[in-house]
Write a protein that holds these residues in place. Structure first.
Motif, PDB file in Angstrom:
ATOM      1  N   UNK A  21      41.473  43.694  47.862  1.00  0.00           N
ATOM      2  CA  UNK A  21      41.925  42.620  46.961  1.00  0.00           C
ATOM      3  C   UNK A  21      42.288  41.353  47.720  1.00  0.00           C
ATOM      4  N   UNK A  22      42.506  41.441  49.048  1.00  0.00           N
ATOM      5  CA  UNK A  22      43.041  40.287  49.765  1.00  0.00           C
ATOM      6  C   UNK A  22      42.123  39.067  49.774  1.00  0.00           C
ATOM      7  N   UNK A  23      40.797  39.173  49.595  1.00  0.00           N
ATOM      8  CA  UNK A  23      40.010  37.939  49.446  1.00  0.00           C
ATOM      9  C   UNK A  23      40.380  37.133  48.199  1.00  0.00           C
ATOM     10  N   UNK A  24      41.171  37.741  47.305  1.00  0.00           N
ATOM     11  CA  UNK A  24      41.618  37.071  46.080  1.00  0.00           C
ATOM     12  C   UNK A  24      43.143  36.966  46.145  1.00  0.00           C
ATOM     13  N   UNK A  25      43.661  35.944  46.825  1.00  0.00           N
ATOM     14  CA  UNK A  25      45.103  35.891  47.117  1.00  0.00           C
ATOM     15  C   UNK A  25      46.001  35.991  45.900  1.00  0.00           C
ATOM     16  N   UNK A  26      45.619  35.391  44.780  1.00  0.00           N
ATOM     17  CA  UNK A  26      46.475  35.463  43.600  1.00  0.00           C
ATOM     18  C   UNK A  26      46.652  36.915  43.150  1.00  0.00           C
ATOM     19  N   UNK A  70      51.404  42.777  45.760  1.00  0.00           N
ATOM     20  CA  UNK A  70      52.406  42.960  46.818  1.00  0.00           C
ATOM     21  C   UNK A  70      53.809  42.744  46.263  1.00  0.00           C
ATOM     22  N   UNK A  71      53.993  41.678  45.507  1.00  0.00           N
ATOM     23  CA  UNK A  71      55.318  41.376  44.963  1.00  0.00           C
ATOM     24  C   UNK A  71      55.780  42.462  43.999  1.00  0.00           C
ATOM     25  N   UNK A  72      54.868  42.957  43.183  1.00  0.00           N
ATOM     26  CA  UNK A  72      55.239  44.006  42.217  1.00  0.00           C
ATOM     27  C   UNK A  72      55.602  45.302  42.936  1.00  0.00           C
ATOM     28  N   UNK A  73      54.751  45.734  43.872  1.00  0.00           N
ATOM     29  CA  UNK A  73      55.023  46.987  44.571  1.00  0.00           C
ATOM     30  C   UNK A  73      56.251  46.877  45.459  1.00  0.00           C
ATOM     31  N   UNK A  74      56.400  45.765  46.152  1.00  0.00           N
ATOM     32  CA  UNK A  74      57.557  45.608  47.030  1.00  0.00           C
ATOM     33  C   UNK A  74      58.856  45.641  46.227  1.00  0.00           C
TER      34      UNK A  74
END
Length: 790
Positions: free
Chosen positions: A425-430, A436-440
């Protein structure tokens, strides 16, 4: 003898503490199941006739039985082993005393897309084959004394779905829980260290207590803290709180204990909190035992990882969960043998690649003093295989993440969470940043004591260091390209960094070794594993990238690593046959396209096929100050350890006989290694790694078989057919040689040796003398004797 002592201590270790948190009223539910493959209509119904199904006990990985098939839908990723639908059924009767109780069934893992029914009623579905889950089956049970039927459907038919061998069926343990109307929700009980110094530890204990009774009740939480010796150190009592009906209420308690013994790598001291929920009259409504450790673990930007005030470099390996010939249904003794072997090479940390492992694996790491990076996912919304978990990630990842961290947060061995491996997914930063924010947020809410990382893949290509993705992580993790991560740290000094997956090249280690900010590294991989054989293709069934092979035999590259990492003095010898090209810093496509020189690399023997005079390049791996090499008693010179940790090398004129390396440290001789030229195969030597064998699922003992010449020298490179026979109260649980291309089913009693070696695993079934004999035409058979004890 050393192996026997190790296994004996391992068996004692396994019995030292319960596996993970255990509510009172927990019953092992592994025995007495029936099993079949195929999608059977009506198999969930109570009246279904299953008398013709196979009788099995759990854990059970049905797919490991084979056969290996070049055209398997799982492809080489799944080791060319079978996939499909499997059904399990268990008949059981509850005692009259269970009337009025709450009954739950708890699964540590079902591979995969599982459905569970009780007496024909569907009670739950779980797509993730690595998730642990609990279902309340109370409403659908028959009265005490009447039979009940628990049915489970496991479905791996949608393929390819994994990049490695994932197994099939109910491959982990199952428990039945008999509780009252007041009980803790699954994995909600936690013990945290709020403050720790040399004199005391302040603990906070919490649990989410559900009241399923008809009326509100007043209750309080009480915690008795037991030390490593089992003695009660303190008892803390909380305030009474009203528990409304039909929902869970958080209860907590806390206090301080004096002079705590800390959990550490050299002293993995475990405490236990015995939790009681008491009613207004003092009666115990619920009881649970929670093992935990008291320790201070943290990551610092400039100095890496710290444990209890000591700066430690994490010398880790990533490993997959399969147990070689046992597939995914792995006896604890097999994990114990494997982890102890890796620790002997200097490994002090493991990364669970790339999913939750079993609870008992982490419990074992707790007791061994092995540090863990605990990983949750291999993919998010973008697929790595057409039928993998990306199909379920959006709907299930928050649930799976919450259960994962709740289940594992009391393990002191776990020092950091990983929320993803090489996520596409990282090629799509949004997209990536929102995940990342949700899981963290979930991980921090459930466990505020540990940092979160993920294994970034080619972050410079996707801009992770400039677009904010990397800096959402508490600790920045990157796979390979160690100098890139070091530069990212230099560019922004506040970053904490760790190598989440790393090559075994010396250049990779030097970057980590010489940079204090690097918390450590995790090699790919510690152990050869089933599957991920697509690049090699048929007939390969496993990936040979480990420091040790599938039966835990140490390779020369493993001994080389011990020369860099091990604490105890060591020296090992090998013949360099083919060079290795370091591709870790090359552009991706260049590294993949550049072929490695064909050949075995290095061989740990002094028995080349060519016995005529010629030159051999001999390598010594050692952590000593210098090593002296002797050929047939004549010194070939002493050489110091190289500052860049490269192997010590001699060009030797080959002669049959004895090659001996003597290692010196601080002017003293500390250890030596001897290799002898082998003659023709003459016999089979057996070494049982324990004199005793138990009868439980976890109670297996390894018996190593080695082809030797008439003088007892190991003969490399030979492949005679070996046949095992077991006499006495034991069975042959598995038989393997570690070969990447051998397709013999692991349960068969006959298989060829690989490089002159094989390992048989025995499990007891009663009491008495057990003899294993391994024979081969033209060779003197080998025998080993053990004592079976229930």
């Amino acid at each position: 003898m050393r192996a026997i002592r190790i296994m004996a201590s391992a068996m004692a270790l396994m019995a030292a503490f319960p596996v993970c948190a255990q509510p009172a009223g927990t019953q092992n539910f592994d025995a007495g199941w029936r099993f079949t493959t195929g999608d059977i209509a009506g198999a969930e119904q109570t009246a279904f006739a299953d008398a013709g199904w196979q009788a099995v006990s759990l854990p059970h990985d049905w797919a490991i039985a084979g056969p290996f098939d070049e055209y398997s839908p799982a492809t080489g990723s799944g080791g060319f082993l079978p996939t499909g639908v499997a059904w399990y059924r268990k008949a059981f009767t509850l005692p009259p005393a269970s009337t009025g109780k709450r009954i739950f069934v708890e699964f540590d893992g079902v591979m995969e897309r599982s459905g569970v029914w009780i007496n024909g009623h569907h009670v739950g579905h779980r797509p993730n084959g690595y998730a642990s889950f609990r279902y309340d089956i109370t409403p659908h049970l028959n009265p005490g004394g009447q039979a009940n039927i628990l049915s489970v459907r496991a479905d791996t038919s949608a393929q390819p779905a994994s990049r490695w061998y994932a197994g099939g069926g109910i491959y982990r343990h199952v428990r039945l829980l008999t509780l009252g109307d007041t009980y803790a929700e699954a994995w909600s009980s936690t013990v945290r260290v709020d403050r720790l110094d040399a004199q005391s530890a302040t603990l906070s204990i919490a649990s989410s207590i559900r009241n399923d009774g008809k009326m509100p009740i007043d209750a309080m939480l009480e915690a008795a803290i037991e030390g490593p010796d089992g003695k009660v150190l303190a008892t803390f009592a909380g305030k009474a709180i009203t528990l409304p009906t039909g929902r869970a209420t958080p209860l907590s308690v806390g206090g301080t204990i004096a002079n705590p013994r800390r959990w550490d790598t050299g002293d993995p001291a475990l405490h236990k909190a015995v939790l009681h929920v008491r009613g207004k009259d003092g009666a115990i409504l619920y009881e649970e035992s929670v093992p935990f450790g008291i320790r201070d673990a943290r990551f610092e930007a400039d100095s890496g990882f710290w444990l209890n005030g000591r700066n430690i470099k994490l010398k880790g390996v990533a490993i997959h969960a399969d147990g070689g010939p046992f597939g995914m249904a792995v006896p604890l003794a097999v994990y114990e043998r494997r982890l102890r072997g890796l620790m002997a090479l200097g490994v002090n940390a493991v990364r669970t690649a790339h999913h939750p492992f079993s609870p008992e694996f982490l419990d074992l790491c707790d007791r061994l003093g092995l540090i863990v990076m605990n990983e949750a996912f291999d993919m998010w919304t973008v697929a790595k295989n057409p039928q993998d978990y990306h199909l379920y990630f959006t709907d299930w990842s928050s649930i799976d993440a919450r259960d994962f961290v709740r289940r594992d947060r009391n393990h002191p061995s776990v020092v950091i969470w990983s929320i993803g491996n090489e996520i596409h997914d990282t090629p799509y930063p949004l997209v990536a940043q929102s995940v990342i924010q949700r899981l963290k947020a979930i991980f921090h809410a459930e466990d505020p004591t540990r940092p979160v990382t993920m294994a970034l893949f080619r972050p410079n290509t996707t801009g992770d260091y400039v677009n904010g993705t990397a800096d959402l992580l508490d600790v920045v993790g990157q796979n390979y390209r160690e100098t890139e991560l070091a530069k990212a740290k230099a560019d922004k000094p506040s970053r904490k960094i760790i190598g989440t997956e790393n090559s075994k090249n010396r250049s990779s280690w030097i970057v980590v070794r010489d940079n204090p900010a690097y918390a450590g590294m995790f090699l790919w991989t510690g152990v050869d594993y089933l599957g991920e054989a697509d690049r090699a293709g048929w007939p390969a069934i496993s990936n040979p990238s480990g420091l040790v092979d599938r039966i835990d035999g140490v390779k020369p590259i493993g001994w080389e690593r011990a020369g860099w990492w091990a604490d105890r003095p060591m020296v090992k010898l090998a013949r360099r046959v083919t060079p290795v090209i370091d591709t870790s810093e090359m552009p991706t496509m260049v590294g993949i396209a550049l072929p490695q020189p064909k050949g075995p690399g290095a061989l740990a023997d002094w028995s080349p096929q060519d016995r005529t005079p010629h030159r051999e390049k001999v390598e010594a791996y050692s952590n000593a100050d210098r090593v002296e090499l002797f050929l047939n008693g004549k010194s070939l010179g002493a050489k110091p350890r190289n500052a860049d940790d490269s192997a010590i090398i001699w060009d030797v004129d080959f002669a049959t006989g004895t090659l001996r390396a003597v290692a010196w440290k601080d002017g003293k001789r500390v250890t030596e290694e001897i290799m002898r030229t082998a003659g023709d195969p003459a016999a089979i030597r057996l070494v049982a790694e324990s004199p005793r064998i138990g009868s439980g699922f976890d109670d297996v003992v390894a018996v190593r078989a080695q082809v030797v010449d008439s003088k007892g020298v190991a003969v490399p490179g030979v492949t005679p057919l070996l046949t095992a026979r077991v006499d006495g109260p034991a069975t042959l649980a598995a038989f393997d040689n570690g070969s990447v291309t051998d397709h013999t089913p692991f349960a068969f009693p006959s298989r060829p040796a690989a490089d002159g070696k094989a390992v048989a695993f025995l499990r007891g079934k009663g009491k008495g003398r057990v003899t294993i004999t391994i024979s081969s035409p033209g060779l003197t058979p080998g025998k080993a004797v053990m004592e079976a004890r229930p």
